[in-house]
Design a protein around this motif. Structure first.
Motif, PDB file in Angstrom:
ATOM      1  N   MET A   1      38.099 -42.991 -55.503  1.00  0.00           N
ATOM      2  CA  MET A   1      36.674 -43.166 -55.863  1.00  0.00           C
ATOM      3  C   MET A   1      36.261 -42.177 -55.030  1.00  0.00           C
ATOM      4  O   MET A   1      36.161 -41.760 -53.815  1.00  0.00           O
ATOM      5  CB  MET A   1      36.266 -44.525 -55.285  1.00  0.00           C
ATOM      6  N   GLN A   2      34.956 -41.689 -55.811  1.00  0.00           N
ATOM      7  CA  GLN A   2      34.427 -40.438 -54.932  1.00  0.00           C
ATOM      8  C   GLN A   2      33.129 -41.206 -54.078  1.00  0.00           C
ATOM      9  O   GLN A   2      32.756 -42.168 -54.159  1.00  0.00           O
ATOM     10  CB  GLN A   2      33.598 -39.549 -56.130  1.00  0.00           C
ATOM     11  N   LYS A   3      32.534 -40.202 -53.225  1.00  0.00           N
ATOM     12  CA  LYS A   3      31.578 -40.556 -52.388  1.00  0.00           C
ATOM     13  C   LYS A   3      30.509 -41.127 -52.963  1.00  0.00           C
ATOM     14  O   LYS A   3      29.827 -42.181 -52.579  1.00  0.00           O
ATOM     15  CB  LYS A   3      31.200 -39.528 -51.445  1.00  0.00           C
ATOM     16  N   GLU A   4      29.806 -40.604 -54.038  1.00  0.00           N
ATOM     17  CA  GLU A   4      28.639 -41.082 -54.845  1.00  0.00           C
ATOM     18  C   GLU A   4      28.915 -42.411 -55.223  1.00  0.00           C
ATOM     19  O   GLU A   4      28.057 -43.495 -55.102  1.00  0.00           O
ATOM     20  CB  GLU A   4      28.256 -40.204 -55.952  1.00  0.00           C
ATOM     21  N   GLU A   5      30.229 -42.658 -55.903  1.00  0.00           N
ATOM     22  CA  GLU A   5      30.351 -44.278 -56.578  1.00  0.00           C
ATOM     23  C   GLU A   5      30.518 -45.114 -55.339  1.00  0.00           C
ATOM     24  O   GLU A   5      30.018 -46.166 -55.434  1.00  0.00           O
ATOM     25  CB  GLU A   5      31.929 -43.799 -57.136  1.00  0.00           C
ATOM     26  N   MET A   6      31.073 -44.847 -54.263  1.00  0.00           N
ATOM     27  CA  MET A   6      31.200 -45.907 -53.143  1.00  0.00           C
ATOM     28  C   MET A   6      29.661 -45.884 -52.688  1.00  0.00           C
ATOM     29  O   MET A   6      29.571 -47.044 -52.406  1.00  0.00           O
ATOM     30  CB  MET A   6      32.069 -45.097 -52.060  1.00  0.00           C
ATOM     31  N   LYS A   7      28.871 -45.084 -52.555  1.00  0.00           N
ATOM     32  CA  LYS A   7      27.628 -45.120 -52.081  1.00  0.00           C
ATOM     33  C   LYS A   7      26.745 -46.206 -52.929  1.00  0.00           C
ATOM     34  O   LYS A   7      26.181 -46.910 -52.365  1.00  0.00           O
ATOM     35  CB  LYS A   7      26.907 -43.834 -51.764  1.00  0.00           C
ATOM     36  N   GLN A   8      26.996 -45.746 -54.394  1.00  0.00           N
ATOM     37  CA  GLN A   8      26.218 -46.804 -55.183  1.00  0.00           C
ATOM     38  C   GLN A   8      26.689 -48.301 -55.030  1.00  0.00           C
ATOM     39  O   GLN A   8      26.115 -49.201 -55.570  1.00  0.00           O
ATOM     40  CB  GLN A   8      26.568 -46.205 -56.729  1.00  0.00           C
ATOM     41  N   ASN A   9      28.049 -48.531 -54.718  1.00  0.00           N
ATOM     42  CA  ASN A   9      28.273 -49.941 -54.696  1.00  0.00           C
ATOM     43  C   ASN A   9      27.843 -50.833 -53.433  1.00  0.00           C
ATOM     44  O   ASN A   9      28.215 -51.888 -53.441  1.00  0.00           O
ATOM     45  CB  ASN A   9      30.057 -49.772 -54.831  1.00  0.00           C
ATOM     46  N   LYS A  10      27.483 -49.807 -52.442  1.00  0.00           N
ATOM     47  CA  LYS A  10      27.070 -50.565 -51.093  1.00  0.00           C
ATOM     48  C   LYS A  10      25.870 -51.541 -51.447  1.00  0.00           C
ATOM     49  O   LYS A  10      25.030 -51.141 -52.473  1.00  0.00           O
ATOM     50  CB  LYS A  10      26.787 -49.537 -50.139  1.00  0.00           C
ATOM     51  N   LYS A  11      25.603 -52.350 -50.646  1.00  0.00           N
ATOM     52  CA  LYS A  11      24.142 -53.155 -50.882  1.00  0.00           C
ATOM     53  C   LYS A  11      23.241 -52.674 -49.536  1.00  0.00           C
ATOM     54  O   LYS A  11      23.733 -52.178 -48.356  1.00  0.00           O
ATOM     55  CB  LYS A  11      24.525 -54.624 -50.550  1.00  0.00           C
ATOM     56  N   ILE A  12      22.124 -52.890 -49.469  1.00  0.00           N
ATOM     57  CA  ILE A  12      21.331 -52.657 -48.518  1.00  0.00           C
ATOM     58  C   ILE A  12      20.714 -54.144 -47.973  1.00  0.00           C
ATOM     59  O   ILE A  12      20.456 -54.938 -48.587  1.00  0.00           O
ATOM     60  CB  ILE A  12      19.890 -51.944 -49.106  1.00  0.00           C
ATOM     61  N   ILE A  13      20.932 -54.032 -46.790  1.00  0.00           N
ATOM     62  CA  ILE A  13      20.301 -55.336 -46.055  1.00  0.00           C
ATOM     63  C   ILE A  13      18.763 -55.297 -45.625  1.00  0.00           C
ATOM     64  O   ILE A  13      18.251 -54.518 -45.090  1.00  0.00           O
ATOM     65  CB  ILE A  13      21.138 -55.720 -44.577  1.00  0.00           C
ATOM     66  N   ILE A  14      17.980 -56.425 -45.969  1.00  0.00           N
ATOM     67  CA  ILE A  14      16.754 -56.571 -45.707  1.00  0.00           C
ATOM     68  C   ILE A  14      16.569 -57.747 -44.786  1.00  0.00           C
ATOM     69  O   ILE A  14      16.926 -59.016 -45.424  1.00  0.00           O
ATOM     70  CB  ILE A  14      15.878 -56.725 -47.179  1.00  0.00           C
ATOM     71  N   TRP A  15      16.326 -57.630 -43.605  1.00  0.00           N
ATOM     72  CA  TRP A  15      15.787 -58.817 -42.665  1.00  0.00           C
ATOM     73  C   TRP A  15      14.276 -58.885 -43.085  1.00  0.00           C
ATOM     74  O   TRP A  15      13.565 -57.992 -43.142  1.00  0.00           O
ATOM     75  CB  TRP A  15      16.063 -58.223 -41.358  1.00  0.00           C
ATOM     76  N   PRO A  16      13.769 -60.207 -42.907  1.00  0.00           N
ATOM     77  CA  PRO A  16      12.107 -60.466 -43.040  1.00  0.00           C
ATOM     78  C   PRO A  16      11.597 -59.844 -41.705  1.00  0.00           C
ATOM     79  O   PRO A  16      10.445 -59.380 -42.433  1.00  0.00           O
ATOM     80  CB  PRO A  16      12.394 -62.008 -42.805  1.00  0.00           C
ATOM     81  N   ILE A  17      12.066 -59.502 -40.714  1.00  0.00           N
ATOM     82  CA  ILE A  17      11.366 -58.832 -39.701  1.00  0.00           C
ATOM     83  C   ILE A  17      10.872 -57.646 -40.195  1.00  0.00           C
ATOM     84  O   ILE A  17       9.756 -57.065 -39.701  1.00  0.00           O
ATOM     85  CB  ILE A  17      12.244 -58.604 -38.457  1.00  0.00           C
ATOM     86  N   TYR A  18      11.684 -56.800 -41.172  1.00  0.00           N
ATOM     87  CA  TYR A  18      11.202 -55.489 -41.786  1.00  0.00           C
ATOM     88  C   TYR A  18       9.808 -55.532 -42.443  1.00  0.00           C
ATOM     89  O   TYR A  18       9.131 -54.293 -42.761  1.00  0.00           O
ATOM     90  CB  TYR A  18      12.387 -54.893 -42.664  1.00  0.00           C
ATOM     91  N   LEU A  19       9.525 -56.794 -42.867  1.00  0.00           N
ATOM     92  CA  LEU A  19       8.263 -56.938 -43.891  1.00  0.00           C
ATOM     93  C   LEU A  19       7.072 -57.645 -42.945  1.00  0.00           C
ATOM     94  O   LEU A  19       6.366 -57.773 -43.783  1.00  0.00           O
ATOM     95  CB  LEU A  19       8.705 -57.513 -45.215  1.00  0.00           C
TER      96      LEU A  19
END
Length: 102
Positions: A1-19
């Motif tokens: 698996m290439q780096k770009e493919e691995m990055k696309q599969n990751k999730k971003i964490i959103i904490w309520p404090i961010y907003l």
């Protein structure tokens, strides 16, 4: 698996404090005030992210390290762009869902 493919599969964490409009940037808010809301809930983030097609997954009873006494939970969303852009889109959607009120 290439780096770009691995990055696309990751999730971003959103904490309520961010907003959270009641927090300063030093206290953990990541969005500009015009894209922030008072006391956002993880459930609101889930609904907004779902409306935007970001496939949210909620993790309840989790604590952000800077506010360890509050079990706010967090939301994991698809990584389809810069985190700052996704946060702004989610904040804007929550404001829309609340009837235009921050």
């Amino acid at each position: 698996m290439q780096k770009e493919e691995m990055k696309q599969n990751k999730k971003i964490i959103i904490w309520p404090i961010y907003l959270d409009l009641s927090r300063t940037r030093n206290e953990g808010r990541l969005t500009p005030k015009e894209f922030s809301v008072k006391s956002p809930k993880a459930s609101e983030i889930v609904k907004a992210a779902d409306n935007l097609g970001l496939h949210p997954e909620i993790y309840q009873n989790k604590v952000h390290p800077s506010i360890w006494w509050e079990k706010t939970g967090y939301v994991a969303i698809d990584n389809i762009g810069p985190k700052s852009d996704l946060l702004r889109r989610i904040g804007k959607e929550i404001i829309r869902m609340r009837g235009g009120k921050q």
